[in-house]
Motif scaffolding. Structure first.
Motif, PDB file in Angstrom:
ATOM      1  N   THR A 122     -25.725  -0.398 -19.727  1.00 32.55           N
ATOM      2  CA  THR A 122     -27.125  -0.762 -20.362  1.00 32.55           C
ATOM      3  C   THR A 122     -27.500  -2.168 -20.426  1.00 32.55           C
ATOM      4  O   THR A 122     -26.568  -3.141 -20.850  1.00 32.55           O
ATOM      5  N   PHE A 144     -29.795  -3.787 -12.336  1.00 28.18           N
ATOM      6  CA  PHE A 144     -30.907  -3.950 -13.403  1.00 28.18           C
ATOM      7  C   PHE A 144     -32.150  -4.190 -12.709  1.00 28.18           C
ATOM      8  O   PHE A 144     -32.630  -5.126 -13.073  1.00 28.18           O
ATOM      9  N   ASN A 179     -37.734  -4.077 -23.463  1.00 22.93           N
ATOM     10  CA  ASN A 179     -37.043  -4.169 -22.232  1.00 22.93           C
ATOM     11  C   ASN A 179     -35.800  -3.665 -22.311  1.00 22.93           C
ATOM     12  O   ASN A 179     -34.832  -4.305 -22.944  1.00 22.93           O
ATOM     13  N   LYS A 180     -35.474  -2.625 -21.509  1.00 28.24           N
ATOM     14  CA  LYS A 180     -33.977  -1.986 -21.669  1.00 28.24           C
ATOM     15  C   LYS A 180     -33.778  -1.210 -20.388  1.00 28.24           C
ATOM     16  O   LYS A 180     -34.785  -0.560 -20.020  1.00 28.24           O
ATOM     17  N   GLN A 181     -32.565  -1.178 -19.993  1.00 31.76           N
ATOM     18  CA  GLN A 181     -32.230  -0.150 -18.887  1.00 31.76           C
ATOM     19  C   GLN A 181     -30.800   0.078 -18.875  1.00 31.76           C
ATOM     20  O   GLN A 181     -30.163  -0.576 -19.072  1.00 31.76           O
ATOM     21  N   THR A 182     -30.692   1.618 -18.708  1.00 26.71           N
ATOM     22  CA  THR A 182     -29.472   2.249 -18.672  1.00 26.71           C
ATOM     23  C   THR A 182     -29.340   2.706 -17.176  1.00 26.71           C
ATOM     24  O   THR A 182     -30.193   3.459 -16.642  1.00 26.71           O
ATOM     25  N   THR A 183     -28.291   2.103 -16.482  1.00 28.82           N
ATOM     26  CA  THR A 183     -27.930   2.915 -15.020  1.00 28.82           C
ATOM     27  C   THR A 183     -26.315   3.209 -15.220  1.00 28.82           C
ATOM     28  O   THR A 183     -25.657   2.895 -16.055  1.00 28.82           O
ATOM     29  N   LYS A 228     -35.078  -2.708 -12.695  1.00 30.58           N
ATOM     30  CA  LYS A 228     -36.476  -2.383 -13.495  1.00 30.58           C
ATOM     31  C   LYS A 228     -36.189  -3.508 -14.628  1.00 30.58           C
ATOM     32  O   LYS A 228     -37.556  -4.087 -14.872  1.00 30.58           O
ATOM     33  N   PHE A 229     -35.132  -3.825 -15.357  1.00 29.68           N
ATOM     34  CA  PHE A 229     -34.984  -4.644 -16.250  1.00 29.68           C
ATOM     35  C   PHE A 229     -35.633  -6.025 -15.841  1.00 29.68           C
ATOM     36  O   PHE A 229     -36.220  -6.826 -16.641  1.00 29.68           O
TER      37      PHE A 229
END
Lengths: 195, 195
Positions: B74, B159, B52-56, B161-162
């Motif tokens: 992130t 976040f 699990n990782k999300q950058t926005t 999606k995260f």
């Protein structure tokens, strides 16, 4: 000779039965003692967190040119969902432990169905208590250390007494959870021996 | 007449034994199926949260007179202690479920000691999984709703999606935890019937 052997065999069986009864009584005694401990520790955990409240003052700078102002701030146990869950879980465990103690005292004959229901409910309480322990420990850790990645600041330097009382409640509930774990372990071992 | 009765009694006992063996085999089959499910769900939970990782980007106002600047941010699973504990707990549960599956396949004779050790370890895994579930659920709830009392702001609107991936992992681990609970329940019921 034959009669002597028979007699000896009879005596041995009787002694064996007596030993088994004595052992069963001892285990039953342990079961009751552990349940009393479960009532005490889960009740203490629920009360210690359930009365947790601290009011303190923090120095707040409202205008840069003026000296900081002391503002009163309060921390209450029900501000956090995890604490509410913890208090509910420990109260439930305490009430159940008391009921199971009563049931076991009434069920002196050792009815199979009652004993089985108690083990099953013990198992449910283990799941409940361990999940509540995980919840308060996770939130408590953020309260103690903070999390710089998501800007959740630590609060324990301001609410020291509140955090200490929370830690005490966690310790007490930890003991109650272990007691329930031991109760189910004893029940399993007892059942395996009887096979 | 007497012989007929005896014969009838013998036949009944044999049928009873056959039924008992068939029932034991069926229960054993269920045990293996549930363990395969435990491996699958705990592995899936650990992997889904472990990757699990999300950058926005978030719009940040640095100077009041200038328009806001887009800053990349992130979120990674290992930023939170609760997630790390969750991944470790589910990996342990997965590895243990696989080992217990192997042990049960080898232990076709149904050795008492092996069966007992497996029930005891199942119980430990229940405590481990439920505490990790409580931990991520408590922290996840703050991430979703925030907590105005201690100024911990919600992060799931940024976040998304995260958070969704985290919720999926919680669901998967919830199923794995229930499977272990059912496994211990079956073992207790089986032992009670054999008494």
């Amino acid at each position: 000779m034959g009669s002597e052997f028979k007699n000896g065999g009879y005596e041995m069986t009787e002694t064996g039965t007596e030993l088994a009864v004595a052992k069963r009584r001892e285990m039953r005694g342990w079961d009751l003692v552990l349940r009393v401990a479960a009532v005490a520790f889960s009740l203490a955990a629920a009360v210690v967190l359930g009365v947790n409240k601290q009011t303190t003052t923090v120095a707040l700078t409202l205008v840069q040119t003026l000296p900081p102002v002391d503002v009163p701030v309060t921390a209450k146990w029900h501000y956090l969902s995890a604490s509410v869950y913890f208090v509910v879980a420990n109260s439930t465990a305490c009430a159940y432990a008391a009921i199971s103690l009563l049931l076991l005292s009434v069920n002196r004959g050792g009815k199979k169905r009652v004993a089985m229901m108690i083990v099953i409910f013990d198992l449910m309480i283990i799941a409940l208590l361990f999940s509540s322990l995980g919840a308060v420990l996770a939130v408590g850790l953020i309260g103690l250390k903070g999390n710089s990645h998501i800007q959740w600041h630590e609060v324990c330097s301001v609410f020291g007494k509140f955090c200490n009382q929370g830690a005490t409640a966690i310790g007490l509930s930890g003991v109650a959870s272990l007691v329930f774990l031991v109760l189910v372990l004893i029940a399993i071992l007892k059942l395996h021996k009887k096979r």
